[in-house]
Design a protein around this motif. Structure first.
Motif, mmCIF file in Angstrom:
data_model
loop_
_atom_site.group_PDB
_atom_site.id
_atom_site.type_symbol
_atom_site.label_atom_id
_atom_site.label_comp_id
_atom_site.label_asym_id
_atom_site.label_seq_id
_atom_site.Cartn_x
_atom_site.Cartn_y
_atom_site.Cartn_z
ATOM 1 N N LEU A 193 13.817 -5.261 -8.766
ATOM 2 C CA LEU A 193 13.541 -6.709 -8.943
ATOM 3 C C LEU A 193 14.215 -6.986 -10.539
ATOM 4 N N GLU A 194 14.410 -6.447 -11.919
ATOM 5 C CA GLU A 194 15.209 -6.131 -12.474
ATOM 6 C C GLU A 194 14.816 -4.423 -13.898
ATOM 7 N N PHE A 195 15.666 -4.553 -14.344
ATOM 8 C CA PHE A 195 16.028 -3.168 -15.156
ATOM 9 C C PHE A 195 14.312 -2.991 -16.001
ATOM 10 N N SER A 196 13.696 -3.292 -16.404
ATOM 11 C CA SER A 196 12.094 -2.917 -16.489
ATOM 12 C C SER A 196 11.541 -2.217 -16.054
ATOM 13 N N ASP A 197 11.782 -3.409 -14.528
ATOM 14 C CA ASP A 197 10.502 -2.820 -13.714
ATOM 15 C C ASP A 197 10.892 -1.330 -12.970
ATOM 16 N N GLN A 198 12.242 -0.648 -13.321
ATOM 17 C CA GLN A 198 12.241 0.148 -12.176
ATOM 18 C C GLN A 198 11.349 1.332 -12.905
ATOM 19 N N TYR A 199 10.520 1.539 -14.054
ATOM 20 C CA TYR A 199 9.688 2.352 -15.135
ATOM 21 C C TYR A 199 8.415 2.713 -14.111
ATOM 22 N N LEU A 200 7.900 1.952 -13.534
ATOM 23 C CA LEU A 200 6.419 1.184 -12.839
ATOM 24 C C LEU A 200 6.592 2.002 -11.918
ATOM 25 N N ILE A 201 8.000 1.025 -10.854
ATOM 26 C CA ILE A 201 8.175 2.226 -9.321
ATOM 27 C C ILE A 201 7.942 3.669 -9.523
ATOM 28 N N ARG A 202 9.419 4.186 -10.329
ATOM 29 C CA ARG A 202 9.728 5.492 -10.125
ATOM 30 C C ARG A 202 7.949 5.806 -10.912
ATOM 31 N N HIS A 203 7.528 6.048 -11.288
ATOM 32 C CA HIS A 203 6.227 6.467 -11.880
ATOM 33 C C HIS A 203 4.833 6.173 -10.511
ATOM 34 N N GLU A 204 4.978 5.275 -9.762
ATOM 35 C CA GLU A 204 4.186 4.612 -8.984
ATOM 36 C C GLU A 204 4.548 6.230 -7.876
ATOM 37 N N PHE A 205 5.765 5.931 -7.609
ATOM 38 C CA PHE A 205 5.937 6.737 -6.106
ATOM 39 C C PHE A 205 5.981 7.877 -6.107
ATOM 40 N N MET A 206 5.928 8.631 -7.587
ATOM 41 C CA MET A 206 6.434 9.986 -7.968
ATOM 42 C C MET A 206 4.530 10.908 -7.477
ATOM 43 N N LYS A 207 3.616 9.704 -8.044
ATOM 44 C CA LYS A 207 2.565 9.680 -8.007
ATOM 45 C C LYS A 207 2.058 9.831 -6.588
ATOM 46 N N GLU A 208 2.695 9.449 -5.999
ATOM 47 C CA GLU A 208 1.753 8.875 -4.050
ATOM 48 C C GLU A 208 2.977 10.048 -3.441
ATOM 49 N N LEU A 209 4.008 9.986 -3.994
ATOM 50 C CA LEU A 209 4.560 11.836 -2.581
ATOM 51 C C LEU A 209 4.494 12.517 -3.521
ATOM 52 N N HIS A 210 3.997 13.053 -4.331
ATOM 53 C CA HIS A 210 3.203 14.241 -4.914
ATOM 54 C C HIS A 210 1.506 14.244 -3.957
ATOM 55 N N CYS A 211 1.004 13.387 -4.028
ATOM 56 C CA CYS A 211 -0.662 13.507 -3.856
ATOM 57 C C CYS A 211 -0.255 13.264 -1.868
ATOM 58 N N ARG A 212 1.058 12.862 -1.253
ATOM 59 C CA ARG A 212 1.167 12.810 0.298
ATOM 60 C C ARG A 212 1.870 14.277 0.485
ATOM 61 N N PHE A 213 2.698 14.480 -0.068
ATOM 62 C CA PHE A 213 3.261 16.537 0.081
ATOM 63 C C PHE A 213 2.019 17.291 -0.168
ATOM 64 N N ARG A 214 0.941 17.191 -1.151
ATOM 65 C CA ARG A 214 0.011 18.032 -0.453
ATOM 66 C C ARG A 214 -0.734 17.731 0.670
ATOM 67 N N ALA A 215 -0.711 16.162 0.888
ATOM 68 C CA ALA A 215 -2.072 16.349 2.187
ATOM 69 C C ALA A 215 -0.865 16.712 3.366
ATOM 70 N N GLU A 216 0.035 17.276 3.542
ATOM 71 C CA GLU A 216 0.880 17.228 4.423
ATOM 72 C C GLU A 216 0.876 18.443 4.719
ATOM 73 N N GLY A 217 1.061 19.374 3.454
ATOM 74 C CA GLY A 217 1.224 20.667 3.369
ATOM 75 C C GLY A 217 2.972 20.903 2.952
ATOM 76 N N ILE A 218 3.500 19.961 2.754
ATOM 77 C CA ILE A 218 4.434 20.444 2.189
ATOM 78 C C ILE A 218 5.062 20.850 1.142
#
Length: 357
Positions: free
Chosen positions: A303-328
């Motif tokens: 939504l705004e410039f400073s929001d990108q940091y939290l979005i990138r932070h949460e996305f990388m955590k969630e994606l890393h966890c999901r890749f491990r669960a899926e065996g990627i």
């Protein structure tokens, strides 16, 4: 005086003054009551009108009482004229100060409604206040019988000398007016200069622009420099912005499965994290066959410039966890070194020296 002062004159003068004071107090009380009612309405114009009347009405009543008292006294025409001029001058002065305050508040309100931020562009407020006060002073001098033509001529000649002496200051002033008038930068925008300074614009005054960095430090930039530099405005043409996150998977991964899992994680993060655009259609693009894996980019929305940091932070955590669960596999950087076969050194097996012959 034309004649001796009598008791009747004193009574009339006292009654006029007391009546003016009483009327002024009643008007002030009544206007305060109206001000309370006006604040309950949605229209802000009635608040301004009532506030203006609350400042002017008591002074007008007092001036009217003083004028009536002067008329009742046996004054000469010259003295009566001087008294009326003084009263008119007081009213003009009070009206000028009130008008300057009201108009400055209107300009500040318009600036807030245009920019939609809590900061104010004080350069317009200050210029408006000075212009109204200057016009009021000129009217006051003309009312008191002082010719303003020589004054304007002197100001014109002196203004040229002042302009030459204050070139930098005037350059900053006009640069600030141009920046605000063109709407290239407004208070609340996040900007980045080519010289490296970046942050939220807090205020634009007559000389410089205050920029608050994400570390809460203030950077003061002269308006002339801001107007002449290359600048990126992250709030134009809109506040929302794309957030790109880079990723990598191994060559043995199913890319269709990787894309599907990444989109699911992105949708979950966009809906759950504050500052994410929930209805944004996230895209995944594979783009490079790297040395240790296949690189891809994920395009999120903030939504705004400073929001990108939290979005990138949460996305990388969630994606890393999901890749491990899926065996990627998220491959580590690897490099294979192929060394040429070394020649056998002299004196090795099969070597016959000349001394043995």
């Amino acid at each position: 005086m034309n004649r001796a002062l009598t008791l009747h004159d004193i009574i009339v003068v006292g009654a006029a003054l007391l009546a003016s004071v009483a009327v002024g107090l009643l008007l002030r009380v009544a206007l305060r009551w109206l001000g309370v009612r006006a604040r309950r309405t949605r229209w802000s114009g009635d608040d301004i009108i009532v506030d203006t009347l609350c400042s002017l009405a008591p002074w007008a009543a007092l001036a009217a009482g003083c004028s009536a008292a002067a008329a009742a006294l046996p004054l000469t025409s010259a003295v009566r004229h001087d008294v009326n001029q003084i009263l008119a001058g007081v009213l003009i002065l009070v009206t000028t100060v009130t008008a300057a305050r009201v108009v400055a508040d209107l300009v500040r309100t318009v600036a807030l409604s245009r920019s939609g931020v809590a900061g104010t562009a004080t350069i317009f407020v200050n210029i408006t206040r000075i212009a109204v006060l200057a016009m009021g002073v000129l009217v006051l001098l003309e009312t008191l019988g002082v010719s303003i033509a020589p004054l304007l001529t002197a100001l014109g000649v002196g203004g040229l000398a002042v302009a030459l002496a204050l070139q930098d200051t005037l350059a900053n002033l006009f640069a600030g007016v141009h920046i605000l008038a063109s709407k290239t930068v407004q208070p609340g925008h996040y900007i980045r200069l080519s010289s490296g300074e970046e942050g939220y614009v807090v205020d634009i005054n007559w000389r410089n622009t205050a920029v608050r960095q994400l570390s809460d430090n203030l950077v003061i930039i002269p308006n002339a420099k801001l107007g002449n530099t290359i600048m990126t405005n992250y709030h134009q043409p809109e506040e929302q912005m794309s957030v790109m996150v880079q990723g990598r998977v191994g060559y043995g991964s199913d890319l269709a499965h990787v894309e599907r899992v990444t989109l699911e994680v992105a949708g979950k993060v966009m809906a759950a994290v504050a500052g994410g655009v929930a209805d944004h259609e996230t895209t995944v693009r594979f783009h490079t066959f790297g040395e240790s894996g296949i690189d891809f980019s994920v395009f999120l929305r903030a939504l705004e410039f400073s929001d990108q940091y939290l979005i990138r932070h949460e996305f990388m955590k969630e994606l890393h966890c999901r890749f491990r669960a899926e065996g990627i596999e998220i491959p580590l950087p690897t490099r294979t070194l192929v060394l040429p076969q070394q020649e056998q050194p002299l004196g090795g097996p099969g070597f016959i020296s000349s001394s043995s012959l």
